[in-house]
Design an enzyme around this catalytic site. Structure first.
Site, short mmCIF file in Angstrom:
data_model
loop_
_atom_site.label_atom_id
_atom_site.label_comp_id
_atom_site.label_asym_id
_atom_site.label_seq_id
_atom_site.Cartn_x
_atom_site.Cartn_y
_atom_site.Cartn_z
N TYR A 1 33.49 27.31 14.08
CA TYR A 1 33.30 28.57 13.32
C TYR A 1 32.07 29.52 13.82
O TYR A 1 30.92 29.27 13.33
CB TYR A 1 33.44 28.46 11.90
CG TYR A 1 33.51 29.69 11.08
CD1 TYR A 1 34.28 30.90 11.28
CD2 TYR A 1 32.67 29.69 9.91
CE1 TYR A 1 34.20 31.79 10.49
CE2 TYR A 1 32.55 30.79 9.29
CZ TYR A 1 33.33 31.89 9.42
OH TYR A 1 33.42 33.26 8.57
N HIS B 1 43.86 35.00 8.85
CA HIS B 1 44.00 34.43 10.22
C HIS B 1 45.28 33.67 10.56
O HIS B 1 45.95 33.09 9.55
CB HIS B 1 42.76 33.47 10.57
CG HIS B 1 41.60 34.02 10.67
ND1 HIS B 1 40.94 34.24 11.76
CD2 HIS B 1 40.66 34.46 9.71
CE1 HIS B 1 39.64 34.71 11.84
NE2 HIS B 1 39.55 34.73 10.36
N ASP C 1 37.31 29.81 15.58
CA ASP C 1 37.16 31.23 15.21
C ASP C 1 35.77 31.64 15.84
O ASP C 1 34.86 31.44 15.58
CB ASP C 1 37.12 31.50 13.81
CG ASP C 1 36.81 32.90 13.54
OD1 ASP C 1 36.70 33.90 14.44
OD2 ASP C 1 36.67 33.21 12.24
#
Length: 259
Positions: free
Chosen positions: A108, A250, A149
DNA sequence: ATGGCTAGCCGTGCTAGA
């Protein structure tokens, strides 16, 4: 085997959706981001009941990552060795593990907030540290991928309207260069196929009817080494998972491998 | 309707997300 990545925006709030998706998509390995929970508070039992082992890394209300696997989960490493602090804290933004024939990282990447913000410099440092940390695996013969991500839209077409992003994070030259640099260590992107629209966006803001208007961004990426990418048979974004009430902002990115 | 943000926290508004 099927490997996937999904920023679920709170594992607590998303648990019914997560369980439903594990059953319907049946990934062998799933990388999760934005748990927004401590590692202790992860809903282990519900996930284990579906046959998955879990490696979670989280410390509270922000961030948090995990790897779920039903093909083995070994050599788990929590955190990004050599990664920068933010405001004196090593945030839980990375976890890696070996799942059967593949080794994966769930990442992330920091958001950056604004180009002039300290969080932006932190984002660039974090990506640099990631490159160093994955160097050996990226150059190795074992199938290896960094999924997650990335909070970077690599091309102007990876956002719904590039004109609205002038001067903003996620599209800046330095962020894009940092991803190019990561690839230079031996990785290349697995490109998902387009589905309903030309660009397989992976994020749509909750605000301003982002999803119905397809005002999206392609920021969740899969970067694999040659051994991983040679085994890829298909890749797609499951935008159905973004639909309806109680969805994450998402959608999952799925990769099917012949392994 | 794929629909006007969402989640977490000692909270009764704020921070963060991208």
């Amino acid at each position: 085997m099927r490997v996937a990545t999904w920023n679920i925006n709170s594992v607590g709030a998303r648990l019914p959706r997560l369980l439903e998706w594990l059953e319907s998509a049946a990934p062998d390995v799933l990388c999760l981001q934005e748990l927004k929970s401590t590692a202790d508070a992860f809903p282990y039992e519900a996930v284990q009941a579906l046959g998955y082992e879990v490696a979670a890394h989280g410390d509270g209300r922000w961030n948090g990552v995990a790897i779920l696997s039903r093909v083995g989960l070994d050599d788990v490493v929590r955190g990004l060795d050599g990664g920068p602090d933010y405001e004196g804290v090593q945030e839980p933004r990375a976890v890696s593990a070996t799942c059967g024939p593949v080794r994966v990282w769930s990442v992330y990447v920091p958001n950056g907030r604004e180009v002039a913000h300290a969080h932006y410099a932190y984002k660039l440092e974090w990506l640099k540290a990631l490159k160093a940390a994955v160097a050996d695996d990226a150059a190795g013969d074992r199938p290896f991928a960094v999924l997650g991500d990335y909070n970077v839209a690599r091309a102007d077409t990876d956002v719904w309207d590039i004109k609205l992003f002038e001067g903003a994070t996620h599209v800046s030259a330095l962020e894009r260069a940092a991803i190019d640099e990561l690839e230079a260590g031996g990785l290349a992107e697995v490109m998902p196929r387009a589905l309903k629209y030309d660009v397989p966006f992976t994020f749509w803001d909750y605000r301003d009817l982002g999803f119905p208007k397809n005002k999206g961004m392609r920021i969740d990426l899969v970067l694999g080494n040659p051994a991983f990418n040679a085994a890829v048979k298909d890749s797609y974004v499951d935008r159905e998972a973004r639909r309806g009430k109680g969805a994450s902002d998402h959608a999952p990115v799925v990769v099917d491998l012949e392994l």
